[in-house]
Design a protein around this motif. Structure first.
Motif, mmCIF file in Angstrom:
data_model
loop_
_atom_site.group_PDB
_atom_site.id
_atom_site.type_symbol
_atom_site.label_atom_id
_atom_site.label_comp_id
_atom_site.label_asym_id
_atom_site.label_seq_id
_atom_site.Cartn_x
_atom_site.Cartn_y
_atom_site.Cartn_z
ATOM 1 N N LEU A 112 0.823 -1.210 0.000
ATOM 2 C CA LEU A 112 0.000 0.000 0.000
ATOM 3 C C LEU A 112 0.858 1.261 0.000
ATOM 4 O O LEU A 112 0.510 2.252 -0.661
ATOM 5 C CB LEU A 112 -0.943 0.014 1.198
ATOM 6 N N THR A 113 1.973 1.244 0.710
ATOM 7 C CA THR A 113 2.866 2.403 0.709
ATOM 8 C C THR A 113 3.424 2.646 -0.685
ATOM 9 O O THR A 113 3.465 3.789 -1.156
ATOM 10 C CB THR A 113 4.013 2.197 1.716
ATOM 11 N N ILE A 114 3.853 1.593 -1.363
ATOM 12 C CA ILE A 114 4.357 1.734 -2.733
ATOM 13 C C ILE A 114 3.254 2.261 -3.651
ATOM 14 O O ILE A 114 3.493 3.149 -4.475
ATOM 15 C CB ILE A 114 4.920 0.391 -3.242
ATOM 16 N N ALA A 115 2.050 1.743 -3.503
ATOM 17 C CA ALA A 115 0.933 2.198 -4.341
ATOM 18 C C ALA A 115 0.629 3.672 -4.093
ATOM 19 O O ALA A 115 0.378 4.425 -5.044
ATOM 20 C CB ALA A 115 -0.302 1.350 -4.077
ATOM 21 N N ILE A 116 0.665 4.101 -2.852
ATOM 22 C CA ILE A 116 0.394 5.507 -2.532
ATOM 23 C C ILE A 116 1.478 6.399 -3.121
ATOM 24 O O ILE A 116 1.186 7.461 -3.689
ATOM 25 C CB ILE A 116 0.263 5.700 -1.007
ATOM 26 N N LEU A 117 2.732 5.980 -3.009
ATOM 27 C CA LEU A 117 3.823 6.773 -3.579
ATOM 28 C C LEU A 117 3.716 6.864 -5.097
ATOM 29 O O LEU A 117 3.910 7.937 -5.683
ATOM 30 C CB LEU A 117 5.173 6.184 -3.172
ATOM 31 N N LEU A 118 3.389 5.755 -5.754
ATOM 32 C CA LEU A 118 3.227 5.777 -7.208
ATOM 33 C C LEU A 118 2.031 6.620 -7.622
ATOM 34 O O LEU A 118 2.080 7.347 -8.623
ATOM 35 C CB LEU A 118 3.084 4.356 -7.747
ATOM 36 N N MET A 119 0.951 6.538 -6.863
ATOM 37 C CA MET A 119 -0.231 7.325 -7.171
ATOM 38 C C MET A 119 0.064 8.820 -7.019
ATOM 39 O O MET A 119 -0.341 9.631 -7.850
ATOM 40 C CB MET A 119 -1.379 6.920 -6.241
ATOM 41 N N ARG A 120 0.819 9.163 -5.993
ATOM 42 C CA ARG A 120 1.172 10.565 -5.779
ATOM 43 C C ARG A 120 2.084 11.065 -6.907
ATOM 44 O O ARG A 120 1.915 12.174 -7.405
ATOM 45 C CB ARG A 120 1.861 10.712 -4.432
ATOM 46 N N ARG A 121 3.047 10.225 -7.309
ATOM 47 C CA ARG A 121 3.942 10.609 -8.399
ATOM 48 C C ARG A 121 3.156 10.807 -9.699
ATOM 49 O O ARG A 121 3.386 11.769 -10.428
ATOM 50 C CB ARG A 121 5.016 9.549 -8.588
#
Length: 135
Positions: free
Chosen positions: A100-109
């Motif tokens: 989920l942390t990786i997904a949030i970072l990718l979504m923010r990028r």
């Protein structure tokens, strides 16, 4: 028999429930897919709107999916903890949090890339909503 021997015998006798751990792993996987689906819905809603925002229906859908995923993870984690299956609890919770942390970072990028492509910043707030404004 002393207390230490009794505790050791009790711990040795109670092996983790592997079928329960498998069921909880499936619940974690379903919650993870639900959370990732809600992020995808949020990205689609942002891209399809003119101003880059989301409407109340999309927000409710996003929040409902995340809430369902959270309830599922807490329930499965509680079952694993009550079963004293700490290895499965830590492993599944860690993987869930990392993905989920990786997904949030990718979504923010991705969101920042879309903002740069449009050439606009976030939607401006009216002057009356700005802190310290006299309007």
């Amino acid at each position: 028999m002393d207390v230490v021997e009794l505790l050791a015998a009790e711990v040795a006798a109670k092996a983790p429930n592997l079928w329960g751990a498998l069921g909880c792993a499936m619940a974690y996987a379903a919650a993870l897919l639900t959370a990732l689906d809600s992020f995808a819905d949020l990205l689609i809603a942002h891209q399809s709107s003119d101003d880059g925002g989301i409407g109340p229906a999309h927000g409710l859908k996003f929040g409902g999916k995340l809430t369902a995923a959270g309830v599922t993870v807490v329930s499965a984690g509680t079952v694993l903890a009550l079963d004293s299956n700490w290895f499965a609890f830590v492993a599944l919770s860690s993987v869930f949090a990392v993905v989920l942390t990786i997904a949030i970072l990718l979504m923010r990028r991705h969101r920042l890339r879309v903002i740069r492509m449009r050439g606009t910043a976030e939607p401006a707030r009216p002057a009356a909503d700005m802190p310290g404004s006299m309007a």
